[in-house]
Design an enzyme around this catalytic site. Structure first.
Site, mmCIF file in Angstrom:
data_model
loop_
_atom_site.group_PDB
_atom_site.id
_atom_site.type_symbol
_atom_site.label_atom_id
_atom_site.label_comp_id
_atom_site.label_asym_id
_atom_site.label_seq_id
_atom_site.Cartn_x
_atom_site.Cartn_y
_atom_site.Cartn_z
ATOM 1 N N SER A 14 0.820 -1.207 0.000
ATOM 2 C CA SER A 14 0.000 0.000 0.000
ATOM 3 C C SER A 14 0.864 1.271 0.000
ATOM 4 O O SER A 14 0.378 2.343 -0.326
ATOM 5 C CB SER A 14 -0.893 0.001 1.241
ATOM 6 N N TYR A 45 -4.082 1.461 3.604
ATOM 7 C CA TYR A 45 -5.127 0.499 3.263
ATOM 8 C C TYR A 45 -5.735 -0.099 4.544
ATOM 9 O O TYR A 45 -6.830 -0.628 4.501
ATOM 10 C CB TYR A 45 -4.538 -0.663 2.453
ATOM 11 N N GLY A 46 -4.967 -0.027 5.636
ATOM 12 C CA GLY A 46 -5.313 -0.753 6.861
ATOM 13 C C GLY A 46 -6.630 -0.353 7.502
ATOM 14 O O GLY A 46 -7.101 -1.018 8.406
ATOM 15 N N CYS A 76 2.345 -6.763 1.732
ATOM 16 C CA CYS A 76 1.462 -5.983 2.598
ATOM 17 C C CYS A 76 0.493 -6.957 3.257
ATOM 18 O O CYS A 76 -0.226 -7.671 2.565
ATOM 19 C CB CYS A 76 0.691 -4.960 1.761
ATOM 20 N N ASN A 77 0.501 -6.975 4.573
ATOM 21 C CA ASN A 77 -0.376 -7.900 5.295
ATOM 22 C C ASN A 77 -1.842 -7.591 5.042
ATOM 23 O O ASN A 77 -2.662 -8.494 4.915
ATOM 24 C CB ASN A 77 -0.100 -7.810 6.798
ATOM 25 N N THR A 78 -2.164 -6.315 4.962
ATOM 26 C CA THR A 78 -3.558 -5.916 4.786
ATOM 27 C C THR A 78 -4.082 -6.409 3.429
ATOM 28 O O THR A 78 -5.190 -6.952 3.339
ATOM 29 C CB THR A 78 -3.670 -4.378 4.898
ATOM 30 N N GLU A 156 6.331 5.873 10.270
ATOM 31 C CA GLU A 156 6.578 6.773 9.127
ATOM 32 C C GLU A 156 7.188 8.093 9.603
ATOM 33 O O GLU A 156 7.945 8.734 8.875
ATOM 34 C CB GLU A 156 5.277 7.009 8.354
ATOM 35 N N THR A 189 3.976 -4.632 7.559
ATOM 36 C CA THR A 189 5.323 -4.450 7.011
ATOM 37 C C THR A 189 6.064 -3.245 7.600
ATOM 38 O O THR A 189 7.260 -3.092 7.370
ATOM 39 C CB THR A 189 5.257 -4.322 5.480
ATOM 40 N N HIS A 190 5.365 -2.404 8.349
ATOM 41 C CA HIS A 190 6.063 -1.295 9.014
ATOM 42 C C HIS A 190 6.777 -1.746 10.293
ATOM 43 O O HIS A 190 7.703 -1.090 10.748
ATOM 44 C CB HIS A 190 5.072 -0.193 9.406
HETATM 45 N N1 DGL Z 1 1.657 -2.190 4.672
HETATM 46 C C1 DGL Z 1 0.466 -2.398 5.458
HETATM 47 C C2 DGL Z 1 0.489 -3.778 6.115
HETATM 48 O O1 DGL Z 1 1.450 -4.537 6.045
HETATM 49 C C3 DGL Z 1 0.258 -1.324 6.497
HETATM 50 C C4 DGL Z 1 0.024 0.076 5.966
HETATM 51 C C5 DGL Z 1 -1.411 0.351 5.549
HETATM 52 O O2 DGL Z 1 -2.304 0.464 6.421
HETATM 53 O O3 DGL Z 1 -1.634 0.505 4.350
HETATM 54 O O4 DGL Z 1 -0.515 -4.167 6.689
#
Ligand code: DGL
Length: 270
Positions: A14, A45-46, A76-78, A156, A189-190
């Site tokens: 994302s 995206y979360g 991205c997990n989401t 961030e 991923t953050h």
């Molecule tokens: N990269 C997203 C994850 O791994 C987190 C950032 C988002 O909310 O888009 O879930």
């Protein structure tokens, strides 16, 4: 030579968080060409709905398929939590590796008592995707999930060892530390950037970093499909595409990647 082994791997997220996965891929698979897409114009995206995330993800995958990639890594997990299935359908028979499947497998291999805690965004937690992936392999495992929506903006901001972040992490970890999980999956991923802080706040938990486990799964999937690139003496190529270049993007991105980003292409979608 027209060999699909020389095609790049498409990696997407994302926003910038997926660069932690790119970093792990560079270390684990130094010969592989990579093309990264981060939807920086529409992050986060979360907190978005399943329909929106599926729609945005389909646009990213169409772009990457048009670049002729040999495999896709959902960094991205989401996205993996809610759109993994539709992405696999769109990709046809191409290998699709995702952070959740890799993280679930690593968590089960790590935990001694089969009690696994997961920290992630709201959407990932609400999707129950980690619990499903873990229970598919071990129905007796206990999975405790905690949404940590404030951590993405703190990372961030670069507040990796800041009192505000420490107090926020302490608050989020309270229910986990009150129970007996021995493993903590970094389900966003953050979060790998918060590893030193998480270790100091929860020293008895073993951390599962989905970036490293995803890189290992990618290596396995490419080997199984005979898609690993061989050394032909040509340098490895890295392309970075984003839907927008926001303020301070370079410095934030370099923190995630651990090296300079070089040229960044702007590719708006939708
Ligand atoms: N990269 C997203 C994850 O791994 C987190 C950032 C988002 O909310 O888009 O879930």
């Amino acid at each position: 030579m027209n060999d699909s082994r020389n095609l790049p791997i498409g990696v997407f997220d994302s926003g910038v968080g997926g660069l932690t996965v790119v970093r792990a891929l560079m270390e684990r698979l130094p010969l592989e060409h990579l093309i990264y897409y981060g939807d920086t114009a529409r992050v986060p995206y979360g907190v978005k709905s399943r329909a929106t995330i599926e729609n945005y993800s389909a646009q990213i995958v169409s772009f990457l398929l048009a670049q002729r990639v040999k495999a896709l890594v959902i960094a991205c997990n989401t996205i993996a939590a809610v759109a993994g299935e539709s992405i696999r359908a769109q990709a046809g028979g191409m290998p699709v590796i995702d952070v959740i499947a890799a993280g679930a497998k690593a968590a089960l291999a790590t935990s001694q008592n089969s009690h696994i805690a997961v920290i992630a965004t709201n959407t990932t937690v609400n999707s129950n995707a980690y619990a499903r992936a873990i229970h598919a392999q071990n129905p007796a495992a206990r999975v405790q999930s905690q949404a940590c929506p404030l951590l993405v903006p703190l990372v961030e901001e670069g507040w990796l060892d800041h009192d505000v972040t420490r107090l926020t992490v302490r608050e989020y970890l309270k229910p986990i530390l009150a129970d007996d999980a021995d493993t903590l999956v970094l389900g966003c991923t953050h979060y790998p950037l918060l590893k030193p802080l998480l270790r100091s706040e929860a020293p008895h938990l073993t951390l599962v970093d989905s970036a490293a486990t995803t890189a290992a799964s990618t290596a396995q999937a490419l080997a199984a499909a005979d898609l690993l690139r061989h050394d032909d003496g040509q340098p490895t190529r890295y392309r970075y595409c984003v839907s927008d270049i926001p303020l301070r993007f370079n410095s934030i991105g370099e923190r995630f990647l651990g090296r300079s980003l070089g040229d960044i292409e702007t590719v708006p979608l939708g």
